[in-house]
Write an enzyme that holds these catalytic residues in place. Structure first.
Site, PDB file in Angstrom:
ATOM      1  N   ARG A 114      50.360  39.519  46.269  1.00 23.52           N
ATOM      2  CA  ARG A 114      48.832  38.971  46.794  1.00 23.52           C
ATOM      3  C   ARG A 114      48.808  41.040  47.999  1.00 23.52           C
ATOM      4  O   ARG A 114      47.897  40.651  48.764  1.00 23.52           O
ATOM      5  CB  ARG A 114      48.730  38.160  47.920  1.00 23.52           C
ATOM      6  CG  ARG A 114      48.295  37.662  46.943  1.00 23.52           C
ATOM      7  CD  ARG A 114      47.632  35.980  47.491  1.00 23.52           C
ATOM      8  NE  ARG A 114      48.019  34.743  46.532  1.00 23.52           N
ATOM      9  CZ  ARG A 114      48.205  33.688  47.461  1.00 23.52           C
ATOM     10  NH1 ARG A 114      48.352  33.248  48.537  1.00 23.52           N
ATOM     11  NH2 ARG A 114      48.235  32.644  46.321  1.00 23.52           N
ATOM     12  N   ARG A 170      42.741  39.704  49.445  1.00 18.96           N
ATOM     13  CA  ARG A 170      41.506  39.812  50.288  1.00 18.96           C
ATOM     14  C   ARG A 170      41.413  40.482  51.939  1.00 18.96           C
ATOM     15  O   ARG A 170      41.498  40.071  52.388  1.00 18.96           O
ATOM     16  CB  ARG A 170      41.547  38.515  50.653  1.00 18.96           C
ATOM     17  CG  ARG A 170      40.324  37.803  49.082  1.00 18.96           C
ATOM     18  CD  ARG A 170      40.281  36.371  49.163  1.00 18.96           C
ATOM     19  NE  ARG A 170      41.724  35.559  49.073  1.00 18.96           N
ATOM     20  CZ  ARG A 170      42.210  33.935  49.101  1.00 18.96           C
ATOM     21  NH1 ARG A 170      40.576  33.095  49.454  1.00 18.96           N
ATOM     22  NH2 ARG A 170      43.434  33.488  49.052  1.00 18.96           N
ATOM     23  N   ARG A 226      35.375  43.778  45.206  1.00 19.12           N
ATOM     24  CA  ARG A 226      35.396  42.321  44.439  1.00 19.12           C
ATOM     25  C   ARG A 226      33.365  41.381  45.546  1.00 19.12           C
ATOM     26  O   ARG A 226      33.184  40.967  44.161  1.00 19.12           O
ATOM     27  CB  ARG A 226      36.279  41.279  45.053  1.00 19.12           C
ATOM     28  CG  ARG A 226      37.376  41.241  44.624  1.00 19.12           C
ATOM     29  CD  ARG A 226      37.362  40.623  42.930  1.00 19.12           C
ATOM     30  NE  ARG A 226      36.364  39.810  43.318  1.00 19.12           N
ATOM     31  CZ  ARG A 226      37.122  37.887  43.318  1.00 19.12           C
ATOM     32  NH1 ARG A 226      38.737  38.034  44.085  1.00 19.12           N
ATOM     33  NH2 ARG A 226      36.132  37.393  43.312  1.00 19.12           N
ATOM     34  N   ASP A 238      45.575  38.146  37.529  1.00 15.74           N
ATOM     35  CA  ASP A 238      45.367  36.117  37.863  1.00 15.74           C
ATOM     36  C   ASP A 238      46.361  36.006  37.054  1.00 15.74           C
ATOM     37  O   ASP A 238      46.021  35.615  35.188  1.00 15.74           O
ATOM     38  CB  ASP A 238      44.312  35.860  38.151  1.00 15.74           C
ATOM     39  CG  ASP A 238      44.615  34.135  37.676  1.00 15.74           C
ATOM     40  OD1 ASP A 238      44.346  34.065  39.662  1.00 15.74           O
ATOM     41  OD2 ASP A 238      44.512  33.247  37.230  1.00 15.74           O
ATOM     42  N   TYR A 298      47.791  23.916  35.747  1.00 13.46           N
ATOM     43  CA  TYR A 298      46.690  23.908  35.631  1.00 13.46           C
ATOM     44  C   TYR A 298      46.018  23.156  34.123  1.00 13.46           C
ATOM     45  O   TYR A 298      44.877  22.665  34.778  1.00 13.46           O
ATOM     46  CB  TYR A 298      45.795  25.416  35.500  1.00 13.46           C
ATOM     47  CG  TYR A 298      46.727  26.022  37.120  1.00 13.46           C
ATOM     48  CD1 TYR A 298      45.797  25.886  37.820  1.00 13.46           C
ATOM     49  CD2 TYR A 298      47.172  26.890  37.437  1.00 13.46           C
ATOM     50  CE1 TYR A 298      45.648  25.779  38.922  1.00 13.46           C
ATOM     51  CE2 TYR A 298      47.591  27.354  38.342  1.00 13.46           C
ATOM     52  CZ  TYR A 298      47.006  27.502  39.833  1.00 13.46           C
ATOM     53  OH  TYR A 298      46.989  27.442  40.745  1.00 13.46           O
TER      54      TYR A 298
END
Length: 349
Positions: free
Chosen positions: A30, A34, A43, A79, A154
């Site tokens: 990552r 962010r 973003r 992702d 998921y």
């Protein structure tokens, strides 16, 4: 298929392939994310899924931490649900929630209805890789995919879960449907990584984010054969392959058997202990606790030096290399300046 780049001076590729690097290589899971203000600025104008399918945006976001931190590898901005979207699965990545599946997969009929990956639908990913290979120079590019189990979790749960109760229930109550689902997702994962390899990535990482929720026995019987097929199928591509999961201390030995070149280790297990569990012949990646980065530079420096020392002991214990990383991804509230200083420190050691 693109010809493989020759990057003989890459510390990351040297450590991952069992050679002696010129310095301890560093990259962060990552790292393109962010914690970077330049990422947040981009973003704010694009949803996560839209960003993942925009080649120029993927290229820019992937390059941001390389420019800022001088890390030894870039990892493709994407992702783990991108190949599911590329297969036509109806899903969205909901802010502050994560991937949400419109029609969860819970029966044999649901499994049989799952489509295969359409390479044309992930062509933007291949285009992004080609742009990056041209832009990165001597810095290697890591491609990645979610492991079959994590994708399955998921699909079955319908979104993120703390307990993975529906997933485990399907594994145990309907093993035929479970293995059919895993076989389909293994094919999907192989196809998605092949798209990236054909476009020119220099290494790949398989994220089995939720494997740590399983017992060793269940992992061996219901997950390991499928992850192993991913690595076995791609072994002849001749690139380093990393296998990573969170909370996998009890699974490290089995994960080491799956066929990857490098095994990622989270912060709960020392690299020296991991070397013993994984077995000789594998490089290790890790494993600074991401929360340490929030505790101020003196704490970060002490902890980083301890990880480097632990990596040296792991090499003495049989590991073939050490790639410095976090034990999981960079937290959003991390000061980017701390990451830059951390890279410089590890390089100096």
């Amino acid at each position: 298929m693109n010809a493989r780049r020759e990057l003989p001076d890459s510390p990351y590729l040297a450590a991952a392939c069992g050679r002696t690097p010129s310095r301890t290589p560093v990259w962060f899971m990552r790292q393109a994310g962010r914690s970077l203000p330049e990422y947040r600025e981009l973003r704010a104008q694009h949803s996560m899924l839209a960003a993942c399918f925009d080649p120029k945006l993927v290229c820019e976001i992937t390059l941001q931490p390389v420019r800022r931190h001088d890390v030894d590898a870039a990892i493709l901005f994407s992702d783990i649900v991108v190949p599911l979207r590329g297969a036509g699965v109806d899903l969205d990545i909901v802010p502050d929630v994560g991937p949400v599946i419109a029609n969860p997969v819970r029966t044999a009929a649901d499994v049989a209805a799952l489509p295969a990956l359409d390479p044309d639908r992930v062509a933007p990913v291949a285009e992004a890789v080609k742009l990056l290979v041209g832009a990165l120079g001597e810095v290697p590019l890591i491609g990645f995919a979610g492991a079959p189990f994590t994708l399955a979790s998921y699909l079955v749960e319908g979104g993120p879960s703390r307990t993975h109760a529906r997933t485990k229930a399907m594994m145990l109550a309907d093993p035929d449907s479970w293995h059919a689902l895993m076989a389909t997702l293994t094919d999907l994962t192989i196809a998605f990584l092949t798209v990236q390899l054909d476009a020119g990535v220099d290494a790949v990482q398989l994220f089995d984010s939720w494997a740590g929720t399983l017992s060793l026995a269940t992992y061996r019987s219901h997950v390991l054969p499928h992850s192993s097929r991913v690595f076995a199928t791609l072994a002849d591509r001749g690139v380093p392959m990393t296998h990573f999961g969170v909370g996998t201390a009890e699974l490290l030995g089995a994960m080491g058997e799956a066929g990857a070149t490098v095994v990622g280790v989270d912060w709960r297990t020392s690299l020296t202990d991991a070397a013993g569990r994984v077995g000789a012949g594998k490089a290790l990646q890790g494993n600074l606790d991401p929360t340490v980065l929030l505790a101020g530079w003196p704490v970060v420096e002490r902890a980083a030096r301890a990880v480097v020392d632990d990596g040296r002991r792991a090499l003495a214990a049989g590991a073939t290399g050490h790639v410095f990383n976090l034990g999981h991804g960079v937290l959003p509230e991390t000061d980017p300046g701390i990451l830059t200083d951390l890279v410089s420190l590890v390089h100096s050691l």
